[in-house]
Design a protein around this motif. Structure first.
Motif, PDB file in Angstrom:
ATOM      1  N   ALA A 255       0.829  -1.206   0.000  1.00 16.20           N
ATOM      2  CA  ALA A 255       0.000   0.000   0.000  1.00 16.20           C
ATOM      3  C   ALA A 255       0.862   1.254   0.000  1.00 16.20           C
ATOM      4  O   ALA A 255       0.478   2.281  -0.567  1.00 16.20           O
ATOM      5  CB  ALA A 255      -0.928  -0.015   1.214  1.00 16.20           C
ATOM      6  N   GLU A 256       2.034   1.175   0.612  1.00 14.69           N
ATOM      7  CA  GLU A 256       2.914   2.345   0.696  1.00 14.69           C
ATOM      8  C   GLU A 256       3.441   2.760  -0.674  1.00 14.69           C
ATOM      9  O   GLU A 256       3.787   3.928  -0.882  1.00 14.69           O
ATOM     10  CB  GLU A 256       4.073   2.054   1.637  1.00 14.69           C
ATOM     11  N   GLU A 257       3.496   1.843  -1.612  1.00 17.02           N
ATOM     12  CA  GLU A 257       3.998   2.163  -2.946  1.00 17.02           C
ATOM     13  C   GLU A 257       2.960   2.882  -3.805  1.00 17.02           C
ATOM     14  O   GLU A 257       3.302   3.477  -4.825  1.00 17.02           O
ATOM     15  CB  GLU A 257       4.426   0.877  -3.663  1.00 17.02           C
ATOM     16  N   VAL A 258       1.707   2.819  -3.409  1.00 18.32           N
ATOM     17  CA  VAL A 258       0.637   3.424  -4.209  1.00 18.32           C
ATOM     18  C   VAL A 258       0.737   4.942  -4.098  1.00 18.32           C
ATOM     19  O   VAL A 258       0.829   5.483  -2.991  1.00 18.32           O
ATOM     20  CB  VAL A 258      -0.739   2.938  -3.721  1.00 18.32           C
ATOM     21  N   PRO A 259       0.721   5.675  -5.204  1.00 18.13           N
ATOM     22  CA  PRO A 259       0.886   7.139  -5.164  1.00 18.13           C
ATOM     23  C   PRO A 259      -0.277   7.845  -4.482  1.00 18.13           C
ATOM     24  O   PRO A 259      -1.385   7.305  -4.358  1.00 18.13           O
ATOM     25  CB  PRO A 259       0.986   7.527  -6.639  1.00 18.13           C
ATOM     26  N   ASP A 260      -0.025   9.061  -4.049  1.00 14.27           N
ATOM     27  CA  ASP A 260      -1.006   9.824  -3.274  1.00 14.27           C
ATOM     28  C   ASP A 260      -2.208  10.281  -4.087  1.00 14.27           C
ATOM     29  O   ASP A 260      -3.226  10.669  -3.503  1.00 14.27           O
ATOM     30  CB  ASP A 260      -0.336  11.053  -2.641  1.00 14.27           C
ATOM     31  N   ASP A 261      -2.121  10.258  -5.412  1.00 12.76           N
ATOM     32  CA  ASP A 261      -3.255  10.732  -6.203  1.00 12.76           C
ATOM     33  C   ASP A 261      -4.326   9.657  -6.407  1.00 12.76           C
ATOM     34  O   ASP A 261      -5.356   9.907  -7.042  1.00 12.76           O
ATOM     35  CB  ASP A 261      -2.790  11.254  -7.571  1.00 12.76           C
ATOM     36  N   VAL A 262      -4.129   8.463  -5.839  1.00 10.22           N
ATOM     37  CA  VAL A 262      -5.165   7.426  -5.889  1.00 10.22           C
ATOM     38  C   VAL A 262      -6.234   7.757  -4.854  1.00 10.22           C
ATOM     39  O   VAL A 262      -5.935   8.046  -3.700  1.00 10.22           O
ATOM     40  CB  VAL A 262      -4.560   6.033  -5.621  1.00 10.22           C
ATOM     41  N   GLU A 263      -7.494   7.725  -5.278  1.00 11.52           N
ATOM     42  CA  GLU A 263      -8.599   8.118  -4.397  1.00 11.52           C
ATOM     43  C   GLU A 263      -9.330   6.937  -3.781  1.00 11.52           C
ATOM     44  O   GLU A 263      -9.879   7.045  -2.682  1.00 11.52           O
ATOM     45  CB  GLU A 263      -9.597   8.972  -5.184  1.00 11.52           C
ATOM     46  N   ILE A 264      -9.392   5.809  -4.497  1.00  7.01           N
ATOM     47  CA  ILE A 264     -10.117   4.627  -4.007  1.00  7.01           C
ATOM     48  C   ILE A 264      -9.238   3.395  -4.160  1.00  7.01           C
ATOM     49  O   ILE A 264      -8.583   3.210  -5.187  1.00  7.01           O
ATOM     50  CB  ILE A 264     -11.434   4.417  -4.780  1.00  7.01           C
ATOM     51  N   ALA A 265      -9.267   2.551  -3.119  1.00  3.63           N
ATOM     52  CA  ALA A 265      -8.604   1.246  -3.183  1.00  3.63           C
ATOM     53  C   ALA A 265      -9.655   0.166  -3.047  1.00  3.63           C
ATOM     54  O   ALA A 265     -10.470   0.190  -2.112  1.00  3.63           O
ATOM     55  CB  ALA A 265      -7.566   1.114  -2.079  1.00  3.63           C
TER      56      ALA A 265
END
Length: 356
Positions: A53-63
């Motif tokens: 999860a830490e690798e996912v960029p900050d501009d992702v809004e929904i997981a």
């Protein structure tokens, strides 16, 4: 355009298809352990493959967390919380234990994020049509009974559907379980939202092939004074059987035709809606992804309307607690290992004739 990452590539394939097929969402990446299949998914959809999860960029809004939760011995809930702490909204695939849901809701509040459990099946188009028709019945007459059958793998969403049918989960009670020798289904009487319910569950699982060998997914009938409405299968159709009621003449005999029998001049069974059931290919490619996309839009609305979050969270807790109650009563599934089922050609059924 809402940016979405999907964690998990087994059932997560349905979520991937939902995101790439929806014009208002864009797939920002796949989160998985790095198997050959996961890498192939990332290549197919031309998106990055993340390992945490830490690798996912900050501009992702929904997981979308489509990884087994703690209720099934998986890491899905920890993954959901890792996203929620960052303020990323989370849609988590069911089943999720009530204690996990409560913990996730606390983390979501701290991270100012929306969290929802996706039971999928209530958002399928045939089930939505069924629920809308049940709403019409409930607005006009009392619901006298519900008869519901399912496989144990999909009992969790069945309870969600039952609660929506009755207008609320509470009060609910489950009676004693009845098990008969050589019967694939266990049965019990229940009450949901004040409506009497009979529940039959195929409480069996193939240990090496748990996603197969179900006699059915969901089959639900609800009766009222005017007739019986039936969801013949999770994927449709919806059937309406108006109640047969004939007046009597002065001798006490039933009047079957003529003046006063207008209510008999209707089909004994009517298909509700104009969308015929599709093939299973169409279920996987269209019906299920469409339901996931609808769940994502509901979550996005929760994100913009914080007042909805508490109600959705309480509903999710209620469904999970009902599921825990039901599964505690019916016990662990019976382990079965039947052979691969032999299909019956439709032409043989269509060509069959009754006795001369």
């Amino acid at each position: 355009m809402t940016r979405v990452v999907v964690a998990g590539t087994s059932f997560g394939r349905i979520y991937l298809e939902a995101v790439v097929g929806a014009p208002d969402f864009t797939l920002a990446g796949v989160l998985a352990r790095g198997s050959d299949h996961s890498r192939a998914c990332a290549v197919r959809y031309d998106v990055p493959l993340f390992g945490s999860a830490e690798e996912v960029p900050d501009d992702v809004e929904i997981a979308c967390v489509v990884v087994r939760s703690g209720a099934l011995g998986g890491p899905g809930t920890g993954l959901a919380q890792a996203f929620l702490r960052r303020g990323v909204h989370v849609l988590q695939e069911h089943p999720v234990h009530a204690d996990e849901i409560a913990a996730n809701l606390r983390v979501a509040r701290a991270g100012d994020a929306a969290y929802a459990v996706n039971t999928l099946y209530p958002n399928l188009r045939p089930v939505r049509r069924f629920l809308a028709a049940v709403g019409v019945l409930r607005s006009r007459q009392r619901l006298d009974f519900i008869d519901a059958a399912c496989n144990s793998q999909v009992a969790y969403p069945l309870l969600d559907v039952l609660g929506r049918m009755t207008g609320g989960l509470r009060p609910w009670t489950f009676g004693d379980v009845h098990v008969a020798r050589r019967q694939p289904f266990v049965s019990l009487h229940a009450e949901v939202g004040g409506v009497p319910v009979t529940v039959r569950v195929q409480n069996q699982v193939h240990p090496g092939d748990p996603d197969n060998h179900s006699h059915l997914f969901h089959r639900i009938s609800v009766g009222c004074e005017g007739g019986v409405l039936t969801l013949a299968d999770t994927h449709g159709p919806v059937l309406w059987n108006p109640r047969l009621h004939s007046p009597r003449d002065e001798t006490g005999r039933l009047v079957m035709a003529g003046p006063g029998t207008e209510r008999l001049d209707v089909p004994s069974t009517v298909v509700v809606g104009d969308e015929p059931p599709g093939t299973y290919h169409q279920v996987f490619a269209d019906l299920w992804p469409d339901a996931v996309a609808r769940s994502l839009r509901n979550l996005r609305q929760d994100a913009t309307e914080p007042g909805r979050r508490m109600a959705e969270g309480q509903w999710a807790l209620g469904v999970s607690r009902m599921w825990s109650d039901l599964t505690a009563r019916i016990g662990l599934p019976e382990l079965v290992e039947p052979p691969e089922p032999e299909p019956i050609p439709l032409a043989d059924l269509l060509g069959s004739k009754g006795p001369a």
